[in-house]
Scaffold this motif. Sequence first.
Motif, PDB file in Angstrom:
ATOM      1  N   GLN A 120       0.829  -1.201   0.000  1.00  0.00           N
ATOM      2  CA  GLN A 120       0.000   0.000   0.000  1.00  0.00           C
ATOM      3  C   GLN A 120       0.869   1.259   0.000  1.00  0.00           C
ATOM      4  O   GLN A 120       0.612   2.208  -0.745  1.00  0.00           O
ATOM      5  N   GLU A 121       1.902   1.257   0.831  1.00  0.00           N
ATOM      6  CA  GLU A 121       2.803   2.411   0.904  1.00  0.00           C
ATOM      7  C   GLU A 121       3.509   2.621  -0.435  1.00  0.00           C
ATOM      8  O   GLU A 121       3.646   3.751  -0.902  1.00  0.00           O
ATOM      9  N   ARG A 122       3.970   1.547  -1.054  1.00  0.00           N
ATOM     10  CA  ARG A 122       4.636   1.636  -2.355  1.00  0.00           C
ATOM     11  C   ARG A 122       3.696   2.227  -3.401  1.00  0.00           C
ATOM     12  O   ARG A 122       4.084   3.062  -4.217  1.00  0.00           O
ATOM     13  N   SER A 123       2.448   1.829  -3.365  1.00  0.00           N
ATOM     14  CA  SER A 123       1.457   2.347  -4.302  1.00  0.00           C
ATOM     15  C   SER A 123       1.239   3.849  -4.087  1.00  0.00           C
ATOM     16  O   SER A 123       1.142   4.614  -5.056  1.00  0.00           O
ATOM     17  N   MET A 124       1.178   4.274  -2.836  1.00  0.00           N
ATOM     18  CA  MET A 124       0.971   5.696  -2.538  1.00  0.00           C
ATOM     19  C   MET A 124       2.182   6.526  -2.965  1.00  0.00           C
ATOM     20  O   MET A 124       2.022   7.623  -3.521  1.00  0.00           O
ATOM     21  N   ILE A 125       3.388   6.027  -2.744  1.00  0.00           N
ATOM     22  CA  ILE A 125       4.604   6.729  -3.157  1.00  0.00           C
ATOM     23  C   ILE A 125       4.626   6.878  -4.677  1.00  0.00           C
ATOM     24  O   ILE A 125       4.928   7.950  -5.212  1.00  0.00           O
ATOM     25  N   SER A 126       4.294   5.808  -5.362  1.00  0.00           N
ATOM     26  CA  SER A 126       4.267   5.845  -6.822  1.00  0.00           C
ATOM     27  C   SER A 126       3.267   6.875  -7.333  1.00  0.00           C
ATOM     28  O   SER A 126       3.566   7.646  -8.251  1.00  0.00           O
ATOM     29  N   GLN A 127       2.093   6.915  -6.749  1.00  0.00           N
ATOM     30  CA  GLN A 127       1.068   7.873  -7.180  1.00  0.00           C
ATOM     31  C   GLN A 127       1.500   9.305  -6.908  1.00  0.00           C
ATOM     32  O   GLN A 127       1.309  10.184  -7.748  1.00  0.00           O
ATOM     33  N   ARG A 128       2.119   9.559  -5.748  1.00  0.00           N
ATOM     34  CA  ARG A 128       2.598  10.920  -5.447  1.00  0.00           C
ATOM     35  C   ARG A 128       3.672  11.349  -6.432  1.00  0.00           C
ATOM     36  O   ARG A 128       3.700  12.502  -6.878  1.00  0.00           O
ATOM     37  N   THR A 129       4.556  10.430  -6.793  1.00  0.00           N
ATOM     38  CA  THR A 129       5.613  10.738  -7.751  1.00  0.00           C
ATOM     39  C   THR A 129       5.022  11.080  -9.109  1.00  0.00           C
ATOM     40  O   THR A 129       5.415  12.056  -9.756  1.00  0.00           O
ATOM     41  N   LYS A 130       4.072  10.276  -9.569  1.00  0.00           N
ATOM     42  CA  LYS A 130       3.434  10.528 -10.864  1.00  0.00           C
ATOM     43  C   LYS A 130       2.708  11.866 -10.864  1.00  0.00           C
ATOM     44  O   LYS A 130       2.767  12.623 -11.843  1.00  0.00           O
ATOM     45  N   ASP A 131       2.014  12.185  -9.778  1.00  0.00           N
ATOM     46  CA  ASP A 131       1.307  13.457  -9.671  1.00  0.00           C
ATOM     47  C   ASP A 131       2.282  14.636  -9.701  1.00  0.00           C
ATOM     48  O   ASP A 131       2.028  15.654 -10.352  1.00  0.00           O
ATOM     49  N   ALA A 132       3.393  14.505  -8.997  1.00  0.00           N
ATOM     50  CA  ALA A 132       4.391  15.580  -8.963  1.00  0.00           C
ATOM     51  C   ALA A 132       5.012  15.793 -10.340  1.00  0.00           C
ATOM     52  O   ALA A 132       5.194  16.940 -10.780  1.00  0.00           O
ATOM     53  N   LEU A 133       5.336  14.719 -11.046  1.00  0.00           N
ATOM     54  CA  LEU A 133       5.902  14.852 -12.391  1.00  0.00           C
ATOM     55  C   LEU A 133       4.900  15.483 -13.347  1.00  0.00           C
ATOM     56  O   LEU A 133       5.258  16.313 -14.190  1.00  0.00           O
ATOM     57  N   ALA A 134       3.641  15.120 -13.240  1.00  0.00           N
ATOM     58  CA  ALA A 134       2.609  15.716 -14.084  1.00  0.00           C
ATOM     59  C   ALA A 134       2.480  17.213 -13.806  1.00  0.00           C
ATOM     60  O   ALA A 134       2.314  18.018 -14.731  1.00  0.00           O
ATOM     61  N   ALA A 135       2.566  17.612 -12.534  1.00  0.00           N
ATOM     62  CA  ALA A 135       2.478  19.026 -12.178  1.00  0.00           C
ATOM     63  C   ALA A 135       3.666  19.803 -12.738  1.00  0.00           C
ATOM     64  O   ALA A 135       3.514  20.916 -13.248  1.00  0.00           O
ATOM     65  N   VAL A 136       4.846  19.227 -12.671  1.00  0.00           N
ATOM     66  CA  VAL A 136       6.044  19.889 -13.199  1.00  0.00           C
ATOM     67  C   VAL A 136       5.929  20.044 -14.713  1.00  0.00           C
ATOM     68  O   VAL A 136       6.226  21.103 -15.266  1.00  0.00           O
ATOM     69  N   LYS A 137       5.490  18.999 -15.393  1.00  0.00           N
ATOM     70  CA  LYS A 137       5.320  19.074 -16.847  1.00  0.00           C
ATOM     71  C   LYS A 137       4.269  20.104 -17.229  1.00  0.00           C
ATOM     72  O   LYS A 137       4.410  20.808 -18.223  1.00  0.00           O
ATOM     73  N   ALA A 138       3.204  20.207 -16.432  1.00  0.00           N
ATOM     74  CA  ALA A 138       2.143  21.173 -16.708  1.00  0.00           C
ATOM     75  C   ALA A 138       2.663  22.609 -16.594  1.00  0.00           C
ATOM     76  O   ALA A 138       2.177  23.497 -17.294  1.00  0.00           O
ATOM     77  N   ARG A 139       3.660  22.829 -15.728  1.00  0.00           N
ATOM     78  CA  ARG A 139       4.265  24.161 -15.609  1.00  0.00           C
ATOM     79  C   ARG A 139       5.220  24.451 -16.754  1.00  0.00           C
ATOM     80  O   ARG A 139       5.739  25.550 -16.881  1.00  0.00           O
ATOM     81  N   GLY A 140       5.504  23.434 -17.586  1.00  0.00           N
ATOM     82  CA  GLY A 140       6.377  23.639 -18.738  1.00  0.00           C
ATOM     83  C   GLY A 140       7.849  23.417 -18.471  1.00  0.00           C
ATOM     84  O   GLY A 140       8.691  23.789 -19.281  1.00  0.00           O
ATOM     85  N   VAL A 141       8.175  22.831 -17.345  1.00  0.00           N
ATOM     86  CA  VAL A 141       9.567  22.577 -16.992  1.00  0.00           C
ATOM     87  C   VAL A 141      10.034  21.325 -17.726  1.00  0.00           C
ATOM     88  O   VAL A 141       9.337  20.316 -17.785  1.00  0.00           O
ATOM     89  N   ARG A 142      11.219  21.414 -18.310  1.00  0.00           N
ATOM     90  CA  ARG A 142      11.791  20.245 -18.972  1.00  0.00           C
ATOM     91  C   ARG A 142      12.442  19.374 -17.905  1.00  0.00           C
ATOM     92  O   ARG A 142      13.285  19.842 -17.135  1.00  0.00           O
TER      93      ARG A 142
END
Length: 76
Positions: A11-33
């Motif tokens: 469960q913890e591994r799944s939550m870490i993975s989801q937080r990482t994916k969300d953070a990367l999506a947010a960074v990409k949405a800001r236009g950061v390479r």
Amino acid sequence: MLHIYAAVAEQERSMISQRTKDALAAVKARGVRIGNPQIARAQEVAAHHRTAVARPDHRSLPGRSSKARPVHAVRD
């Protein structure tokens, strides 16, 4: 008892993975390479080489001074 620890860890591994994916999506949405800058530079230079082969009069690499050496065709 071990089964409970394994379930909690999964469960913890799944939550870490989801937080990482969300953070990367947010960074990409800001236009950061994101990614390795050396690989990005190598891809930029390779794209320039392909363009330079099509247009031999264009001799400088992107971001470099006009005193850069001529670009030579790279065989694939």
